[in-house]
Design a protein around this motif. Structure first.
Motif, PDB file in Angstrom:
ATOM      1  N   LYS A   1       0.825  -1.196   0.000  1.00  0.00           N
ATOM      2  CA  LYS A   1       0.000   0.000   0.000  1.00  0.00           C
ATOM      3  C   LYS A   1       0.868   1.258   0.000  1.00  0.00           C
ATOM      4  CE  LYS A   1      -3.794   1.908   2.726  1.00  0.00           C
ATOM      5  NZ  LYS A   1      -4.344   1.906   4.072  1.00  0.00           N
ATOM      6  N   GLY A   2       1.920   1.211   0.819  1.00  0.00           N
ATOM      7  CA  GLY A   2       2.821   2.355   0.918  1.00  0.00           C
ATOM      8  C   GLY A   2       3.530   2.635  -0.390  1.00  0.00           C
ATOM      9  N   LEU A   3       4.005   1.571  -1.055  1.00  0.00           N
ATOM     10  CA  LEU A   3       4.710   1.737  -2.322  1.00  0.00           C
ATOM     11  C   LEU A   3       3.776   2.299  -3.384  1.00  0.00           C
ATOM     12  CD1 LEU A   3       6.792  -1.567  -2.373  1.00  0.00           C
ATOM     13  CD2 LEU A   3       7.649   0.745  -1.975  1.00  0.00           C
ATOM     14  N   ALA A   4       2.528   1.830  -3.349  1.00  0.00           N
ATOM     15  CA  ALA A   4       1.551   2.327  -4.314  1.00  0.00           C
ATOM     16  C   ALA A   4       1.290   3.811  -4.084  1.00  0.00           C
ATOM     17  CB  ALA A   4       0.248   1.537  -4.198  1.00  0.00           C
ATOM     18  N   GLU A   5       1.203   4.184  -2.814  1.00  0.00           N
ATOM     19  CA  GLU A   5       0.941   5.572  -2.440  1.00  0.00           C
ATOM     20  C   GLU A   5       2.067   6.488  -2.909  1.00  0.00           C
ATOM     21  OE1 GLU A   5      -1.408   7.281   1.232  1.00  0.00           O
ATOM     22  OE2 GLU A   5      -1.958   5.892  -0.340  1.00  0.00           O
ATOM     23  N   LEU A   6       3.305   6.019  -2.709  1.00  0.00           N
ATOM     24  CA  LEU A   6       4.456   6.839  -3.064  1.00  0.00           C
ATOM     25  C   LEU A   6       4.778   6.734  -4.552  1.00  0.00           C
ATOM     26  CD1 LEU A   6       6.685   5.843  -0.036  1.00  0.00           C
ATOM     27  CD2 LEU A   6       5.768   8.115  -0.423  1.00  0.00           C
ATOM     28  N   GLY A   7       4.319   5.657  -5.173  1.00  0.00           N
ATOM     29  CA  GLY A   7       4.583   5.460  -6.579  1.00  0.00           C
ATOM     30  C   GLY A   7       6.041   5.204  -6.905  1.00  0.00           C
ATOM     31  N   VAL A   8       6.712   4.440  -6.057  1.00  0.00           N
ATOM     32  CA  VAL A   8       8.127   4.129  -6.293  1.00  0.00           C
ATOM     33  C   VAL A   8       8.340   2.621  -6.207  1.00  0.00           C
ATOM     34  CG1 VAL A   8       8.961   6.309  -5.382  1.00  0.00           C
ATOM     35  CG2 VAL A   8       8.652   4.382  -3.828  1.00  0.00           C
ATOM     36  N   PRO A   9       9.414   2.122  -6.836  1.00  0.00           N
ATOM     37  CA  PRO A   9       9.704   0.689  -6.726  1.00  0.00           C
ATOM     38  C   PRO A   9      10.153   0.329  -5.313  1.00  0.00           C
ATOM     39  CG  PRO A   9      11.475   1.804  -7.896  1.00  0.00           C
ATOM     40  CD  PRO A   9      10.382   2.816  -7.697  1.00  0.00           C
ATOM     41  N   GLU A  10      10.085  -0.958  -5.001  1.00  0.00           N
ATOM     42  CA  GLU A  10      10.361  -1.399  -3.646  1.00  0.00           C
ATOM     43  C   GLU A  10      11.805  -1.111  -3.224  1.00  0.00           C
ATOM     44  OE1 GLU A  10       8.997  -5.329  -2.949  1.00  0.00           O
ATOM     45  OE2 GLU A  10       9.510  -5.281  -0.812  1.00  0.00           O
ATOM     46  N   ASP A  11      12.747  -1.122  -4.232  1.00  0.00           N
ATOM     47  CA  ASP A  11      14.148  -0.913  -3.850  1.00  0.00           C
ATOM     48  C   ASP A  11      14.494   0.557  -3.634  1.00  0.00           C
ATOM     49  OD1 ASP A  11      14.071  -0.145  -6.440  1.00  0.00           O
ATOM     50  OD2 ASP A  11      15.399  -1.700  -7.211  1.00  0.00           O
ATOM     51  N   ALA A  12      13.504   1.440  -3.723  1.00  0.00           N
ATOM     52  CA  ALA A  12      13.781   2.863  -3.505  1.00  0.00           C
ATOM     53  C   ALA A  12      13.447   3.301  -2.083  1.00  0.00           C
ATOM     54  CB  ALA A  12      12.992   3.713  -4.506  1.00  0.00           C
ATOM     55  N   VAL A  13      13.015   2.350  -1.291  1.00  0.00           N
ATOM     56  CA  VAL A  13      12.616   2.748   0.058  1.00  0.00           C
ATOM     57  C   VAL A  13      13.289   1.894   1.126  1.00  0.00           C
ATOM     58  CG1 VAL A  13      10.355   3.623  -0.600  1.00  0.00           C
ATOM     59  CG2 VAL A  13      10.601   1.226   0.015  1.00  0.00           C
ATOM     60  N   HIS A  14      13.316   2.446   2.286  1.00  0.00           N
ATOM     61  CA  HIS A  14      13.789   1.727   3.458  1.00  0.00           C
ATOM     62  C   HIS A  14      12.554   1.358   4.280  1.00  0.00           C
ATOM     63  CE1 HIS A  14      16.142   0.785   6.991  1.00  0.00           C
ATOM     64  NE2 HIS A  14      15.369   1.598   7.692  1.00  0.00           N
ATOM     65  N   VAL A  15      12.395   0.074   4.537  1.00  0.00           N
ATOM     66  CA  VAL A  15      11.192  -0.367   5.229  1.00  0.00           C
ATOM     67  C   VAL A  15      11.490  -0.664   6.690  1.00  0.00           C
ATOM     68  CG1 VAL A  15       9.354  -2.075   5.313  1.00  0.00           C
ATOM     69  CG2 VAL A  15      10.310  -1.403   3.109  1.00  0.00           C
TER      70      VAL A  15
END
Lengths: 254, 78
Positions: free
Chosen positions: A21-35
């Motif tokens: 849900k968070g990735l969809a909200e931000l509109g970025v691929p999974e490797d662009a975020v720190h979870v």
């Protein structure tokens, strides 16, 4: 908002759903975020005491304009840490990170709604700078654009509906309620001036004629302004009469 | 219009997977039907229909932008 750390806290039934849900909200691929998993949630017992999972997604050196392009300086790997100590959702004083998150979630919610309503506008969010110390910190959202009268509606009906829905959504996202005030092109502040002026004029009339003045029906926030404006006036009392949505203020000479 | 209702409903309910929005058109008149889990009915309707009415106000704007008129029904799941 260049090169600012952006993070988003998501609550969903499971950790996986929350991340998706968070990735969809931000509109970025999974490797662009720190979870960061704040709370893994629990099923509870017989449906009682079940908690939703909470995760925080953080972006670094990332701007919205770079959507789609691979941002530089972003952490490559996705670290999923499950912290053994569960952070409390209710904090007496919000930390700088969580307050920034509150603003970002509020702004994104308003933006998303406007987009889906096919209304083009700029959205900004800030904390109320004129806050009395004893009241809760409130968020001010400002919407700027061309011909936004459709967003205000008759007697601010649309604006109030938008504010109400945004409040509900943000409350659910954050797990706590926070007062949100949405303004379009300074409409609310102009209206506030008008209401205060009206209050003073009607009070003068009440004093001059010695008779109670009954005002037009108004929503609660506008009635409140009149009560506050005339609170320190030694010559009149104010009182609200009638039932919603036709409740109105009366100004009574002492 | 459909996306607006879907977004608001999934954001408010406890069980977003059970949100269904169907859209019927008759000329410029659009009827949207929102279905959510039974436990979530209260969340999208609200006390005295306060939430549902606020959603309808926003829907009216979305419809007006497309030169249409829209109504929203909230239905129990079957």
């Amino acid at each position: 908002m260049n090169n600012q750390r952006t993070s988003l806290e998501i609550i969903a039934p499971t950790v996986q759903e929350a991340i998706a849900k968070g990735l969809a909200e931000l509109g970025v691929p999974e490797d662009a975020v720190h979870v960061e998993v704040l709370d893994e949630g629990s099923r509870g017992f017989l449906g009682l005491g079940s908690r939703h999972a909470r995760v925080r997604l953080s972006l670094e050196d990332y701007t919205r304009d770079e959507l789609g392009t691979q941002p530089t300086g972003v952490e490559e790997s996705v670290k999923i840490e499950s912290s053994s100590t569960v952070e409390s959702t209710i904090e007496s004083k919000p930390s700088p990170a969580s307050s920034e998150l509150t603003l970002e979630i509020t702004r994104l919610t308003v933006q998303e709604l406007l987009e889906k309503m096919k209304v083009k506008a700029e959205v900004t969010a800030q904390f109320n700078p004129e806050q009395d110390d004893n009241s809760k910190q409130s968020v001010l959202v400002n919407i700027q654009g061309n011909d936004l009268s459709i967003l205000i509606g008759r007697q601010a009906e649309t604006l109030n509906a938008l504010q109400y829905i945004v409040g509900l959504i943000v409350c659910k996202e954050l797990g706590k309620s926070i007062p949100i005030s949405i303004d379009v092109e300074g409409y609310r502040s102009r209206r506030e001036q008008q209401i205060r002026q009206l209050a003073r004029r009607m009070a003068d009339q009440a004093i001059k004629t010695g008779r109670r003045q009954v005002l037009e029906p108004m929503p609660s926030n506008e009635r409140r302004l009149i009560h506050i404006e005339l609170r320190d006036n030694p010559h009149v009392n104010t009182e609200s009469i009638g039932e919603e949505p036709r409740r109105k203020v009366t100004i009574i000479p002492k | 219009m459909k996306e607006l209702i879907e977004y608001i409903a999934t954001s408010l309910v406890a069980d977003p997977k059970q949100v269904r929005v169907t859209q019927y058109r008759r000329g410029s008149m659009v009827t949207l039907k929102l279905q959510v889990a039974k436990e979530d009915m209260g969340r999208v309707i609200g006390k005295n229909g306060k939430v549902a009415n606020a959603i309808r106000v926003l829907l009216r704007v979305a419809a007006a932008q497309e030169g249409k008129r829209a109504t929203l029904d909230v239905d129990e799941p079957r």
